[in-house]
Motif scaffolding. Structure first.
Motif, PDB file in Angstrom:
ATOM      1  N   VAL A 111     -27.689  31.735 -20.843  1.00 53.82           N
ATOM      2  CA  VAL A 111     -28.499  32.598 -19.979  1.00 53.82           C
ATOM      3  C   VAL A 111     -29.237  31.769 -18.950  1.00 53.82           C
ATOM      4  O   VAL A 111     -29.289  32.099 -17.767  1.00 53.82           O
ATOM      5  CB  VAL A 111     -29.487  33.426 -20.826  1.00 53.82           C
ATOM      6  CG1 VAL A 111     -30.475  34.159 -19.918  1.00 53.82           C
ATOM      7  CG2 VAL A 111     -28.746  34.410 -21.702  1.00 53.82           C
ATOM      8  N   ALA A 112     -29.818  30.643 -19.401  1.00 53.56           N
ATOM      9  CA  ALA A 112     -30.534  29.769 -18.466  1.00 53.56           C
ATOM     10  C   ALA A 112     -29.599  29.208 -17.410  1.00 53.56           C
ATOM     11  O   ALA A 112     -29.956  29.093 -16.240  1.00 53.56           O
ATOM     12  CB  ALA A 112     -31.202  28.633 -19.235  1.00 53.56           C
ATOM     13  N   LYS A 113     -28.362  28.871 -17.793  1.00 53.97           N
ATOM     14  CA  LYS A 113     -27.392  28.325 -16.839  1.00 53.97           C
ATOM     15  C   LYS A 113     -27.017  29.345 -15.788  1.00 53.97           C
ATOM     16  O   LYS A 113     -26.825  29.017 -14.617  1.00 53.97           O
ATOM     17  CB  LYS A 113     -26.142  27.853 -17.587  1.00 53.97           C
ATOM     18  CG  LYS A 113     -25.126  27.156 -16.700  1.00 53.97           C
ATOM     19  CD  LYS A 113     -23.966  26.659 -17.519  1.00 53.97           C
ATOM     20  CE  LYS A 113     -22.933  25.959 -16.627  1.00 53.97           C
ATOM     21  NZ  LYS A 113     -21.779  25.478 -17.407  1.00 53.97           N
ATOM     22  N   SER A 114     -26.919  30.610 -16.193  1.00 58.57           N
ATOM     23  CA  SER A 114     -26.552  31.656 -15.239  1.00 58.57           C
ATOM     24  C   SER A 114     -27.645  31.917 -14.213  1.00 58.57           C
ATOM     25  O   SER A 114     -27.378  32.440 -13.134  1.00 58.57           O
ATOM     26  CB  SER A 114     -26.230  32.954 -15.979  1.00 58.57           C
ATOM     27  OG  SER A 114     -27.390  33.459 -16.621  1.00 58.57           O
ATOM     28  N   LEU A 115     -28.893  31.556 -14.548  1.00 61.33           N
ATOM     29  CA  LEU A 115     -30.009  31.773 -13.638  1.00 61.33           C
ATOM     30  C   LEU A 115     -30.179  30.641 -12.633  1.00 61.33           C
ATOM     31  O   LEU A 115     -30.951  30.761 -11.694  1.00 61.33           O
ATOM     32  CB  LEU A 115     -31.308  31.956 -14.438  1.00 61.33           C
ATOM     33  CG  LEU A 115     -31.371  33.185 -15.351  1.00 61.33           C
ATOM     34  CD1 LEU A 115     -32.655  33.179 -16.143  1.00 61.33           C
ATOM     35  CD2 LEU A 115     -31.238  34.472 -14.554  1.00 61.33           C
ATOM     36  N   LEU A 116     -29.466  29.533 -12.833  1.00 60.81           N
ATOM     37  CA  LEU A 116     -29.582  28.407 -11.912  1.00 60.81           C
ATOM     38  C   LEU A 116     -28.922  28.745 -10.579  1.00 60.81           C
ATOM     39  O   LEU A 116     -27.939  29.479 -10.530  1.00 60.81           O
ATOM     40  CB  LEU A 116     -28.917  27.165 -12.518  1.00 60.81           C
ATOM     41  CG  LEU A 116     -29.596  26.561 -13.751  1.00 60.81           C
ATOM     42  CD1 LEU A 116     -28.753  25.408 -14.295  1.00 60.81           C
ATOM     43  CD2 LEU A 116     -31.000  26.076 -13.428  1.00 60.81           C
ATOM     44  N   PRO A 117     -29.446  28.235  -9.458  1.00 58.63           N
ATOM     45  CA  PRO A 117     -28.832  28.517  -8.154  1.00 58.63           C
ATOM     46  C   PRO A 117     -27.445  27.896  -8.048  1.00 58.63           C
ATOM     47  O   PRO A 117     -27.180  26.817  -8.569  1.00 58.63           O
ATOM     48  CB  PRO A 117     -29.808  27.857  -7.158  1.00 58.63           C
ATOM     49  CG  PRO A 117     -30.532  26.825  -7.960  1.00 58.63           C
ATOM     50  CD  PRO A 117     -30.630  27.375  -9.357  1.00 58.63           C
ATOM     51  N   THR A 118     -26.546  28.623  -7.355  1.00 56.91           N
ATOM     52  CA  THR A 118     -25.181  28.147  -7.180  1.00 56.91           C
ATOM     53  C   THR A 118     -25.140  27.015  -6.166  1.00 56.91           C
ATOM     54  O   THR A 118     -25.784  27.082  -5.123  1.00 56.91           O
ATOM     55  CB  THR A 118     -24.289  29.298  -6.695  1.00 56.91           C
ATOM     56  OG1 THR A 118     -24.382  30.379  -7.611  1.00 56.91           O
ATOM     57  CG2 THR A 118     -22.836  28.847  -6.601  1.00 56.91           C
ATOM     58  N   ARG A 119     -24.384  25.974  -6.483  1.00 57.30           N
ATOM     59  CA  ARG A 119     -24.263  24.851  -5.559  1.00 57.30           C
ATOM     60  C   ARG A 119     -23.395  25.262  -4.375  1.00 57.30           C
ATOM     61  O   ARG A 119     -22.307  25.807  -4.535  1.00 57.30           O
ATOM     62  CB  ARG A 119     -23.650  23.652  -6.277  1.00 57.30           C
ATOM     63  CG  ARG A 119     -23.605  22.395  -5.420  1.00 57.30           C
ATOM     64  CD  ARG A 119     -23.033  21.240  -6.193  1.00 57.30           C
ATOM     65  NE  ARG A 119     -22.958  20.036  -5.364  1.00 57.30           N
ATOM     66  CZ  ARG A 119     -22.450  18.886  -5.775  1.00 57.30           C
ATOM     67  NH1 ARG A 119     -21.987  18.789  -7.015  1.00 57.30           N
ATOM     68  NH2 ARG A 119     -22.419  17.842  -4.978  1.00 57.30           N
ATOM     69  N   ARG A 120     -23.863  24.989  -3.170  1.00 55.92           N
ATOM     70  CA  ARG A 120     -23.154  25.375  -1.962  1.00 55.92           C
ATOM     71  C   ARG A 120     -21.871  24.568  -1.799  1.00 55.92           C
ATOM     72  O   ARG A 120     -21.824  23.379  -2.071  1.00 55.92           O
ATOM     73  CB  ARG A 120     -24.043  25.150  -0.757  1.00 55.92           C
ATOM     74  CG  ARG A 120     -25.360  25.900  -0.800  1.00 55.92           C
ATOM     75  CD  ARG A 120     -25.171  27.354  -0.499  1.00 55.92           C
ATOM     76  NE  ARG A 120     -26.452  28.052  -0.427  1.00 55.92           N
ATOM     77  CZ  ARG A 120     -26.578  29.350  -0.323  1.00 55.92           C
ATOM     78  NH1 ARG A 120     -25.502  30.109  -0.289  1.00 55.92           N
ATOM     79  NH2 ARG A 120     -27.758  29.921  -0.265  1.00 55.92           N
ATOM     80  N   LYS A 121     -20.837  25.260  -1.330  1.00 51.72           N
ATOM     81  CA  LYS A 121     -19.580  24.596  -0.987  1.00 51.72           C
ATOM     82  C   LYS A 121     -19.367  24.554   0.519  1.00 51.72           C
ATOM     83  O   LYS A 121     -18.586  23.760   1.019  1.00 51.72           O
ATOM     84  CB  LYS A 121     -18.395  25.318  -1.644  1.00 51.72           C
ATOM     85  CG  LYS A 121     -18.446  25.386  -3.168  1.00 51.72           C
ATOM     86  CD  LYS A 121     -17.193  26.073  -3.696  1.00 51.72           C
ATOM     87  CE  LYS A 121     -17.250  26.266  -5.204  1.00 51.72           C
ATOM     88  NZ  LYS A 121     -18.280  27.255  -5.607  1.00 51.72           N
TER      89      LYS A 121
END
Length: 266
Positions: free
Chosen positions: A68-78
């Motif tokens: 759950v905590a991992k899903s709340l982290l911001p996505t790294r931009r590509k």
């Protein structure tokens, strides 16, 4: 001697209790306090942040909390976008106008991108999607039909309800772009940015309008460059190592023609 030792030990215990911060508390209150702290600690472990954790019956709970905590982290931009969060259009009611955005792959892998819009009937993108190699970039052109306002009030500087979304997907270098990629691997798709629409006064120069015109000119140049056939950088190789040199062929034909003319004249 035994009695003296017992007495000294007993006195040592009494003084040891007196040295404690709560020296006036009785042993029963100390025990009760310890029991209360242990109960509170147990309650804290079981109901911390509203998550029920039973270390004996649910050993997978920490894994669930971690996911759950991992899903709340911001996505790294590509992708790097310019402009970052807006698309600027010249305000010309009743006409189709254009905007532009530079898209650059900032990763070490091939990345597919795709546009989506909330106004597909009045907007379209060129190209609507594609694949960028590492550090590769292009300028995409966005077309939009500007609806005439209900009154004569200009919409310059105001935002439109239409939104554009740029999505990304990491792919292998031998993959060809098809829109279905984003449906087949939807769990891996990342939303890079949601772009709003801002109208500019086409009759008043401003830095945003000047930048837009430069990007549109670069986009048209890129389109024309892609239309041109690739330049011939050297001799053509046909079959297994047979090199065809055009100048050599011309010279041989010229010499052959000279020999024929010499024979005829003789």
């Amino acid at each position: 001697m035994a009695l003296a030792n017992e007495k000294s030990v007993s006195d040592g215990k009494i003084w040891g209790l007196c040295k404690l911060p709560f020296w006036h508390s009785t042993s029963s209150s100390v025990a009760a306090s310890s029991s209360s702290v242990a109960s509170s600690s147990s309650s804290f472990r079981q109901h911390h942040n509203g998550i029920s954790v039973d270390h004996h019956s649910n050993i997978h709970a920490p894994l669930k909390v971690s996911s759950v905590a991992k899903s709340l982290l911001p996505t790294r931009r590509k992708l790097s976008l310019d402009p970052q969060n807006k698309l600027y259009f010249p305000y010309e009611p009743g006409k189709q106008v254009k905007s532009a955005i530079r898209i650059k792959n900032i990763t070490k892998n091939h990345v597919a991108f795709k546009f989506q819009t909330t106004g597909p009937k009045s907007c379209y993108m060129r190209p609507p999607g594609g694949i960028l190699a590492p550090d590769e970039s292009l300028i995409a052109t966005v077309f939009k039909f500007v609806e005439p306002p209900d009154n004569n009030e200009k919409q310059v500087g105001k935002k439109s309800r239409v939104k554009f979304k740029v999505m990304s997907l990491k792919v292998k270098d031998d993959v060809d772009y098809v829109p279905e990629l984003f449906d087949e691997r939807r769990d891996e798709v990342a939303v890079e940015q949601v772009l709003g629409v801002v109208f500019l006064d086409a009759e008043r120069p401003c830095p945003a309008l000047e930048k837009l015109n430069r990007q549109l000119a670069e986009a048209e140049a890129e389109v024309e460059a892609r239309k041109r056939p690739p330049e011939d950088t050297g001799p053509k190789i046909v079959g297994e190592g047979l090199v065809i040199d055009e100048w050599k062929e011309r010279r041989e034909r010229y010499l052959a023609r000279q020999q024929v003319d010499g024979v005829d004249s003789g």
